[in-house]
Design a protein around this motif. Structure first.
Motif, PDB file in Angstrom:
ATOM      1  N   ARG A  34      14.805  53.339  51.950  1.00 57.90           N
ATOM      2  CA  ARG A  34      15.283  52.482  53.046  1.00 57.90           C
ATOM      3  C   ARG A  34      14.577  51.134  53.003  1.00 57.90           C
ATOM      4  O   ARG A  34      15.187  50.081  53.248  1.00 57.90           O
ATOM      5  CB  ARG A  34      15.024  53.167  54.394  1.00 57.90           C
ATOM      6  N   THR A  74      21.179  51.587  52.523  1.00 61.09           N
ATOM      7  CA  THR A  74      21.652  51.855  53.884  1.00 61.09           C
ATOM      8  C   THR A  74      21.637  53.366  54.153  1.00 61.09           C
ATOM      9  O   THR A  74      21.449  54.180  53.252  1.00 61.09           O
ATOM     10  CB  THR A  74      23.087  51.334  54.056  1.00 61.09           C
ATOM     11  N   GLN A  75      21.851  53.690  55.425  1.00 64.63           N
ATOM     12  CA  GLN A  75      21.904  55.109  55.793  1.00 64.63           C
ATOM     13  C   GLN A  75      23.013  55.837  55.044  1.00 64.63           C
ATOM     14  O   GLN A  75      22.831  56.952  54.555  1.00 64.63           O
ATOM     15  CB  GLN A  75      22.117  55.246  57.305  1.00 64.63           C
ATOM     16  N   ASN A  76      24.183  55.205  54.961  1.00 64.07           N
ATOM     17  CA  ASN A  76      25.300  55.849  54.264  1.00 64.07           C
ATOM     18  C   ASN A  76      24.991  56.068  52.784  1.00 64.07           C
ATOM     19  O   ASN A  76      25.373  57.084  52.188  1.00 64.07           O
ATOM     20  CB  ASN A  76      26.565  55.010  54.410  1.00 64.07           C
ATOM     21  N   GLN A  77      24.324  55.113  52.172  1.00 65.96           N
ATOM     22  CA  GLN A  77      23.992  55.260  50.751  1.00 65.96           C
ATOM     23  C   GLN A  77      22.985  56.400  50.540  1.00 65.96           C
ATOM     24  O   GLN A  77      23.104  57.182  49.586  1.00 65.96           O
ATOM     25  CB  GLN A  77      23.431  53.941  50.213  1.00 65.96           C
ATOM     26  N   THR A 125      22.593  58.996  52.494  1.00 68.22           N
ATOM     27  CA  THR A 125      23.320  60.244  52.727  1.00 68.22           C
ATOM     28  C   THR A 125      24.173  60.618  51.531  1.00 68.22           C
ATOM     29  O   THR A 125      24.205  61.778  51.098  1.00 68.22           O
ATOM     30  CB  THR A 125      24.211  60.110  53.982  1.00 68.22           C
ATOM     31  N   ALA A 126      24.893  59.646  50.963  1.00 72.44           N
ATOM     32  CA  ALA A 126      25.771  59.917  49.821  1.00 72.44           C
ATOM     33  C   ALA A 126      24.971  60.406  48.621  1.00 72.44           C
ATOM     34  O   ALA A 126      25.382  61.331  47.906  1.00 72.44           O
ATOM     35  CB  ALA A 126      26.560  58.655  49.461  1.00 72.44           C
ATOM     36  N   LEU A 172      20.988  64.936  57.251  1.00 73.91           N
ATOM     37  CA  LEU A 172      21.170  64.062  58.407  1.00 73.91           C
ATOM     38  C   LEU A 172      19.820  63.611  58.968  1.00 73.91           C
ATOM     39  O   LEU A 172      19.697  62.508  59.491  1.00 73.91           O
ATOM     40  CB  LEU A 172      21.992  64.774  59.475  1.00 73.91           C
ATOM     41  N   ARG A 232      18.650  60.929  56.796  1.00 73.65           N
ATOM     42  CA  ARG A 232      19.415  59.702  57.088  1.00 73.65           C
ATOM     43  C   ARG A 232      18.742  58.884  58.186  1.00 73.65           C
ATOM     44  O   ARG A 232      18.820  57.647  58.182  1.00 73.65           O
ATOM     45  CB  ARG A 232      20.831  60.120  57.505  1.00 73.65           C
ATOM     46  N   ASN A 233      18.076  59.578  59.107  1.00 72.71           N
ATOM     47  CA  ASN A 233      17.480  58.894  60.261  1.00 72.71           C
ATOM     48  C   ASN A 233      15.988  58.609  60.082  1.00 72.71           C
ATOM     49  O   ASN A 233      15.300  58.279  61.046  1.00 72.71           O
ATOM     50  CB  ASN A 233      17.682  59.736  61.530  1.00 72.71           C
TER      51      ASN A 233
END
Length: 832
Positions: A296, A301-304, A306-307, A375, A378-379
């Motif tokens: 990070r 990004t968060q989406n990246q 997570t993916a 998840l 992600r946070n």
């Protein structure tokens, strides 16, 4: 993004982060796949090969010669056919005053009989040999009882009607013998071509004609529908189509239990492996918090993020599912090898459905239990690099655990094919999870009082550590308890379940039925049995009665559409009477009668077929006298027990003065086989039924399937070990940090060593008690509500639980001391 995710996967694999996760997934998928492949092929094989118990794929029974048009249609469809004719008659040996006669169950068979399975003939050395032949013209094959009753040997002559036959062979086992009235007497088998010469079949003779059909399953099913339509359209009487379920209920019950046992093993293994996967995924998440925060900070990004992790987990899930399916496919061949005696010919090839089911379950298992940690990753905040803090899981993150769990249970139910077994297992597992978690939390709360009264440093370190890591400690307690519960189910409970299964059809199960014992013969007959060491024979009254009314409505065979219901009401029932419920019977609805008024107990299967319910009034015609009774209970019978069973039992006061005979069943050892001949000479009116061959068939299937079940429990053992390992190493990283800090603050190595032994001992002891209680509860539930076994609680379960818990504590303590205390404190402080 894909390339970067694959690079991370390779790096985590080299670092050993994914190996435990992959192993847990392979075990889960392999256990489900092996059971799936095995049951799929066994079910297909039994649907084809187990019809050897009928001698064919389809059997048409009739009271009159079977319509030749049906023969022609079966031949036109390309089926293989055979015929036999069965009836009771007298067999005679000797001439003049020395002639001796014996009631025999005569069976005339055509070429090709049996179409499925094989007859077994006795050999001169006391063994058996299988054959697909039939007796030659002018010869007969007989049961051993015929030889002893008529005092003849093979090669001597026997007379049936107007024709003399030479006794050529002795029948050791007849696969489609069954237990019908025609088979009560010992068998005499002859070729169908010789039947007319005997002139035994006359007008009014009680004869059963059977047409045996064999062919491709789908074609046979279509022919059965065509035949059923002809019977209904032409209103043909006295014809019925026989199946494995209707013809051999004792074997069907054994096979059904086999599938339930196998499904249970797969479900238990998969659920335990799911716990291991979930714990491994959680540990993976905790060890990647710093790496995720760094990514990070570098701009992802968060989406990246997570993916990337989703791709990594999907790759691991796909690889684990493929490997697990391959292992399961290979393992099911071991099971088939163990059941080689049961399935007499090659099984149909495996379908893709079990592989797809197990792979779908594996992917959902990993994704379902990996998404919540992902998840959380992600946070992860950017400042995690500097501050070692992590927010509590969000509600949406926790909800994904529930969705994954319910989807996983749904897939297990789909694969098991037995909603009752699946739901009970899943409910027991979830209930155990909740109860274990609650017990662990309450135990930790109670340690506060204990900690206040202890000044020993090691004890204070241990109790403080347990309370400081309440979440991790509860997870450890739950995981250890579930793993130990699986091991107890594998050892103690499994043994008791298998013993209960064996006892439902034990080796000393009754192999002789005796009917037509007259009331005045009852006392002398019992004395005769007792004098010969047969002390467990229970005599029951048997009353012949025809059901003529239900709730004041007349009953005939036209009342029902179902063919079996028509046959039941078209003949007399074997009704009995007794004060107490007989063994192997269980009340499933209502209550046992109290003999204060006319009441009846009905077998639940009969009640379902005839659409009877509690409170219905039944009227029977018994030898011209009519009696009426209200149904007060429904009973479940164990047909596999081979004991005396009755569809309807009336209270004694109702039929006290009714004509009745007595029936009994007992086990007769081989060395006392001559007792039957002695009883027949002393009581010539008796009919003795030998069901030893059926007992042997049930026992053979039972022994082979139990061996397969024990092999499958290896997957459960592997799952339990994985859960234990995951529970013990789950908090290792945190322990290393705590140990480094305490040693830096002055704690000695000996104090930390003692505290860890105490901590693991407390966790292990509590987990062992919980596991024993859970295993006993699961065993009782399965025995009572799934397998219908008698069950008794054994203190061995709790002793084994405490011992296992203590052993795990020692193993965990040793592993923890070796890896934690050997870690240099300076290195720990530098990593904080």
């Amino acid at each position: 993004m894909l390339i970067q995710s694959l690079r991370m996967t390779r790096r985590d694999w080299r670092a050993g982060e994914l190996r435990f996760l992959l192993v847990a997934l392979i075990v889960a998928v392999a256990s489900l796949a092996s059971v799936g492949f095995f049951i799929d092929r066994m079910r297909a094989g039994l649907n084809r090969d187990a019809h050897q118990l009928l001698g064919a794929d389809l059997v048409v029974n009739a009271d009159q010669p079977i319509d030749r048009a049906w023969h022609a249609e079966a031949l036109r469809r390309g089926f293989t056919l055979a015929e036999n004719v069965t009836f009771p008659s007298m067999a005679t040996a000797g001439e003049g005053d020395k002639a001796v006669s014996q009631l025999a169950a005569v069976k005339a068979v055509s070429a090709g009989y049996p179409l499925r399975g094989a007859l077994k003939l006795a050999t001169s050395d006391g063994g058996e040999r299988a054959t697909r032949a039939i007796p030659e013209e002018g010869t007969v094959w007989v049961d051993p009882g015929v030889l002893s009753a008529l005092d003849v040997k093979t090669g001597e002559m026997l007379k049936l009607g107007d024709k003399q036959f030479r006794i050529a062979q002795v029948i050791a086992m007849e696969p489609d013998r069954g237990a019908g009235f025609m088979n009560f007497a010992p068998r005499v088998m002859l070729p169908l071509s010789d039947l007319p010469a005997t002139r035994l079949i006359q007008n009014g003779s009680r004869v059963t004609y059977r047409l045996l059909v064999a062919g491709e399953p789908g074609a046979v099913a279509r022919f059965q529908r065509w035949l059923q339509g002809r019977i209904e359209r032409d209103n043909v009487k006295g014809v019925r189509i026989e199946s494995l379920e209707s013809g051999r209920p004792e074997m069907r019950a054994t096979l059904d239990r086999a599938e339930e046992f196998l499904s249970l093993v797969g479900l238990l293994s998969a659920m335990l492996a799911a716990v291991a996967v979930a714990m491994a995924a959680r540990r993976f998440m905790l060890r990647h918090l710093d790496a995720c925060a760094m990514l990070r900070c570098l701009g992802l990004t968060q989406n990246q993020v997570t993916a990337m992790y989703l791709i990594e987990f999907f790759a691991v899930g796909l690889a684990g599912s493929l490997l697990g399916a391959a292992v399961g496919f290979a393992a099911h061949f071991v099971l088939l090898e163990g059941l080689g005696k049961l399935v007499t010919s090659d099984l149909p090839p495996a379908t893709f459905l079990p592989a797809l089911q197990s792979m779908a379950t594996g992917l959902l298992l990993l994704i379902g239990f990996a998404i919540p940690p992902i998840l959380q990753l992600r946070n992860v905040p950017h400042n995690r690099v500097i501050r070692r803090e992590q927010d509590a899981p969000q509600p949406a993150t926790l909800a994904t655990y529930g969705l994954g769990l319910f989807a996983f249970i749904g897939l297990l139910l789909w694969q098991s094919g037995n909603p009752k077994l699946g739901l009970l297992t899943a409910a027991g597992f979830l209930a155990g999870f909740a109860v274990f978690a609650l017990a662990g939390w309450l135990s930790l709360r109670s340690l506060r009082v204990l900690r206040m009264g202890i000044n020993h440093p090691a004890w204070r370190f241990a109790l403080t550590a347990l309370q400081r890591r309440q979440g991790a400690t509860v997870v450890q307690i739950v995981a250890l308890a579930l793993g130990l519960m699986a091991l107890l189910l594998l050892t103690v409970i499994r043994g008791e379940l298998v013993d209960a299964w064996r006892n439902s059809t034990p080796p000393d199960a009754p192999n002789r039925f005796v009917i037509n014992i007259q009331p005045e013969q009852k006392a002398d007959f019992e004395k005769r049995l007792t004098a010969n060491g047969i002390g467990k024979a229970q005599l029951y009254p048997m009353i012949r009665g025809r059901l003529i009314q239900v709730n004041d409505q007349p009953i005939t065979n036209e009342t029902y559409v179902d063919d079996r219901a028509r046959r039941l009401v078209d003949r007399e029932f074997n009704v009995s009477t007794m004060r107490d419920i007989p063994p192997q019977n269980r009340i499933v609805a209502g209550r046992w009668y109290d003999n204060s008024k006319p009441e009846a107990s009905v077998e639940e299967g009969l009640a379902k077929t005839l659409k009877l319910k509690l409170g219905d009034k039944l009227r029977f015609d018994i030898a011209g006298q009519q009696v009426e009774a209200t149904i007060t209970s429904l009973r479940k019978l164990d047909w596999g027990s081979m004991r005396v069973n009755f569809f309807v039992i009336l209270n004694p006061a109702l039929v006290e003065n009714m004509p009745q005979t007595w029936i009994t069943a007992f086990h007769l050892p081989m060395e006392k086989a001559s007792l039957v001949n002695d009883l027949m000479r002393e009581f010539p009116n008796l009919t003795v039924v030998d069901v030893g061959s059926m007992i042997r068939q049930v026992q053979d299937v039972l022994d082979q399937v139990i061996a397969a079940v024990e092999f499958l429990f290896l997957f459960t053992l592997a799952s339990g070990v994985l859960v234990l390992y995951a529970a013990l190493v789950g908090s290792q990283d945190e322990r290393i940090r705590e140990s480094g800090l305490l040693r830096a603050l002055g704690a000695t190595r000996r104090q930390l060593s003692q505290s860890q032994w105490i901590e693991f001992a407390l966790i292990g002891g509590l987990s062992g008690v919980l596991a024993a209680s859970g295993a006993a509860a699961v065993g009782w539930t399965l025995a009572r509500y799934v397998f219908n076994f008698e069950w008794t609680f054994s203190p061995v379960v709790w002793i084994a639980g405490l011992t296992s818990g203590a052993l795990c504590a020692f193993i965990g303590g040793w592993a923890g001391l070796r890896n934690v205390l050997n870690h240099p404190p300076l290195q720990t402080l530098r990593g904080i």
